[in-house]
Design a protein around this motif. Structure first.
Motif, PDB file in Angstrom:
ATOM      1  N   GLY A  12     -37.732   3.684  33.867  1.00 12.80           N
ATOM      2  CA  GLY A  12     -36.360   3.537  33.408  1.00 12.80           C
ATOM      3  C   GLY A  12     -35.993   4.617  32.411  1.00 12.80           C
ATOM      4  O   GLY A  12     -35.281   4.359  31.432  1.00 12.80           O
ATOM      5  N   GLY A  13     -36.437   5.835  32.678  1.00 17.04           N
ATOM      6  CA  GLY A  13     -36.294   6.904  31.704  1.00 17.04           C
ATOM      7  C   GLY A  13     -35.043   7.747  31.842  1.00 17.04           C
ATOM      8  O   GLY A  13     -34.942   8.792  31.202  1.00 17.04           O
ATOM      9  N   ILE A  33     -43.233  12.169  31.572  1.00 21.23           N
ATOM     10  CA  ILE A  33     -42.840  11.929  32.957  1.00 21.23           C
ATOM     11  C   ILE A  33     -41.904  10.727  32.946  1.00 21.23           C
ATOM     12  O   ILE A  33     -42.262   9.664  32.403  1.00 21.23           O
ATOM     13  CB  ILE A  33     -44.062  11.618  33.840  1.00 21.23           C
ATOM     14  N   ILE A  34     -40.714  10.879  33.510  1.00 24.89           N
ATOM     15  CA  ILE A  34     -39.792   9.744  33.593  1.00 24.89           C
ATOM     16  C   ILE A  34     -39.693   9.278  35.034  1.00 24.89           C
ATOM     17  O   ILE A  34     -39.678  10.083  35.968  1.00 24.89           O
ATOM     18  CB  ILE A  34     -38.400  10.083  33.035  1.00 24.89           C
ATOM     19  N   ALA A  35     -39.627   7.977  35.207  1.00 21.18           N
ATOM     20  CA  ALA A  35     -39.466   7.386  36.532  1.00 21.18           C
ATOM     21  C   ALA A  35     -38.137   6.651  36.576  1.00 21.18           C
ATOM     22  O   ALA A  35     -37.751   5.974  35.617  1.00 21.18           O
ATOM     23  CB  ALA A  35     -40.608   6.422  36.832  1.00 21.18           C
ATOM     24  N   GLY A  36     -37.430   6.802  37.678  1.00 14.52           N
ATOM     25  CA  GLY A  36     -36.156   6.131  37.853  1.00 14.52           C
ATOM     26  C   GLY A  36     -35.796   6.073  39.323  1.00 14.52           C
ATOM     27  O   GLY A  36     -36.413   6.729  40.161  1.00 14.52           O
ATOM     28  N   VAL A  55     -39.741  11.489  38.407  1.00 15.98           N
ATOM     29  CA  VAL A  55     -40.310  10.930  39.639  1.00 15.98           C
ATOM     30  C   VAL A  55     -39.413   9.791  40.104  1.00 15.98           C
ATOM     31  O   VAL A  55     -39.143   8.857  39.342  1.00 15.98           O
ATOM     32  CB  VAL A  55     -41.735  10.397  39.411  1.00 15.98           C
ATOM     33  N   ALA A  56     -38.948   9.861  41.343  1.00 15.58           N
ATOM     34  CA  ALA A  56     -38.087   8.818  41.895  1.00 15.58           C
ATOM     35  C   ALA A  56     -38.933   7.659  42.412  1.00 15.58           C
ATOM     36  O   ALA A  56     -39.919   7.861  43.120  1.00 15.58           O
ATOM     37  CB  ALA A  56     -37.221   9.384  43.014  1.00 15.58           C
ATOM     38  N   VAL A  57     -38.532   6.441  42.029  1.00 17.45           N
ATOM     39  CA  VAL A  57     -39.246   5.253  42.506  1.00 17.45           C
ATOM     40  C   VAL A  57     -38.325   4.048  42.400  1.00 17.45           C
ATOM     41  O   VAL A  57     -37.514   3.951  41.476  1.00 17.45           O
ATOM     42  CB  VAL A  57     -40.539   4.995  41.689  1.00 17.45           C
ATOM     43  N   ASP A  58     -38.436   3.152  43.356  1.00 16.77           N
ATOM     44  CA  ASP A  58     -37.748   1.866  43.315  1.00 16.77           C
ATOM     45  C   ASP A  58     -38.726   0.858  42.726  1.00 16.77           C
ATOM     46  O   ASP A  58     -39.716   0.501  43.355  1.00 16.77           O
ATOM     47  CB  ASP A  58     -37.326   1.458  44.728  1.00 16.77           C
ATOM     48  N   MET A  59     -38.458   0.395  41.499  1.00 15.73           N
ATOM     49  CA  MET A  59     -39.387  -0.503  40.827  1.00 15.73           C
ATOM     50  C   MET A  59     -39.466  -1.873  41.486  1.00 15.73           C
ATOM     51  O   MET A  59     -40.329  -2.680  41.155  1.00 15.73           O
ATOM     52  CB  MET A  59     -39.002  -0.653  39.354  1.00 15.73           C
ATOM     53  N   ASN A  60     -38.576  -2.142  42.449  1.00 12.70           N
ATOM     54  CA  ASN A  60     -38.653  -3.399  43.192  1.00 12.70           C
ATOM     55  C   ASN A  60     -39.538  -3.294  44.426  1.00 12.70           C
ATOM     56  O   ASN A  60     -39.748  -4.279  45.131  1.00 12.70           O
ATOM     57  CB  ASN A  60     -37.250  -3.846  43.620  1.00 12.70           C
ATOM     58  N   ASP A  61     -40.032  -2.101  44.688  1.00  5.79           N
ATOM     59  CA  ASP A  61     -40.892  -1.850  45.848  1.00  5.79           C
ATOM     60  C   ASP A  61     -42.316  -1.668  45.343  1.00  5.79           C
ATOM     61  O   ASP A  61     -42.679  -0.616  44.825  1.00  5.79           O
ATOM     62  CB  ASP A  61     -40.401  -0.593  46.577  1.00  5.79           C
ATOM     63  N   PHE A  62     -43.125  -2.705  45.491  1.00  6.17           N
ATOM     64  CA  PHE A  62     -44.466  -2.668  44.902  1.00  6.17           C
ATOM     65  C   PHE A  62     -45.346  -1.607  45.550  1.00  6.17           C
ATOM     66  O   PHE A  62     -46.186  -0.996  44.886  1.00  6.17           O
ATOM     67  CB  PHE A  62     -45.124  -4.046  44.991  1.00  6.17           C
ATOM     68  N   ALA A  63     -45.187  -1.373  46.842  1.00  4.23           N
ATOM     69  CA  ALA A  63     -45.960  -0.316  47.497  1.00  4.23           C
ATOM     70  C   ALA A  63     -45.573   1.045  46.929  1.00  4.23           C
ATOM     71  O   ALA A  63     -46.431   1.915  46.737  1.00  4.23           O
ATOM     72  CB  ALA A  63     -45.729  -0.353  49.010  1.00  4.23           C
TER      73      ALA A  63
END
Length: 246
Positions: A12-13, A33-36, A55-63
């Motif tokens: 959530g950076g 490193i920020i993830a969002g 780094v792009a990531v969907d925090m609702n996607d555990f994989a």
């Protein structure tokens, strides 16, 4: 926790408290490193802070969380600090039968995702010097706001989880709880300019001063949040509850 020379991952950076922490730690001589979720926002923040990584990531996607953690450990083997900051806050009306998608998404984002994030990195962090996990909770974990019941519950759960996590990882990884009061951010509509909320810059100034203490406190709690954090212990919970919900 050292204030410089770390490699720090902040979820959530891209906005609010997460972005402010990222920029302050980056300026203090850390690799950040920020993830969002949104690539455009990641690009905006990293462009404004040369050397910061997004780094792009969907925090609702555990994989996706597990895949991101593996990629970060490979690309940044010096990673030694995780700041679990990503979160959402939704108003809910519990007086009638309703669609529970907001409640369910809040639980996934605010509780399950940080648990998953820490699990993905714990073996790596346990082998790093000066390792730490910082879990961002809320003053509402201690005195709830009635209109955000699931948000309050997830933050109370993360407080309890942090206590157990700290005890289990003692001697391996420092576990720190950051407890914000009401801060002027975009967490909810209109909050960034809401009167009576703590300005973000003032909040981060105090937070960084607390982080710099040696040893680092188990709880990073600015003065303003003490009204909520200590309400029950000081025998004034009912008064605090009325004040928050008045």
């Amino acid at each position: 926790m050292n204030m410089s020379g770390n490699t720090i991952l902040i979820t959530g950076g891209t906005s609010g408290i997460g972005r402010a922490l990222a920029e302050r730690f980056h300026a203090a001589g850390n690799s950040v490193i920020i993830a969002g979720r949104r690539q455009a926002l990641l690009d905006e923040v990293t462009a404004a802070n040369p050397g910061m990584v997004g780094v792009a990531v969907d925090m609702n996607d555990f994989a996706a969380i597990d895949a991101m953690a593996s990629a970060i450990m490979a690309a940044h083997p010096d990673l030694n600090i995780l700041i679990n900051n990503a979160g959402i806050m939704r108003m809910e009306d519990m007086t009638v039968r309703r669609d529970l998608s907001d409640a369910e998404e809040t639980i996934v984002t605010n509780l399950l995702a940080p648990i998953r994030m820490a699990n993905a990195l714990v073996d790596h962090l346990s082998g790093r010097p000066d390792a730490a996990i910082v879990n961002v909770t809320s003053g509402l974990a201690f005195v709830p706001l009635v209109h955000t019941p699931t948000y309050n519950a997830t933050k109370a759960a993360m407080h309890s989880y942090t206590l157990a996590q700290r005890a289990q990882l003692a001697g391996k990884v420092d576990v720190i709880e950051l407890i914000p009061p009401a801060v002027q951010t975009d967490l909810t509509p209109g909050q960034a300019t809401r009167e009576g909320y703590l300005p973000l810059a003032a909040f981060i100034d105090e937070v960084m001063t607390l982080f710099a203490q040696q040893p680092t406190p188990n709880e990073i709690a600015v003065d303003r949040v003490g009204f909520l954090r200590r309400a029950e212990a000081e025998g004034r919970f009912d008064a605090a509850f009325a004040a928050v919900n008045g």
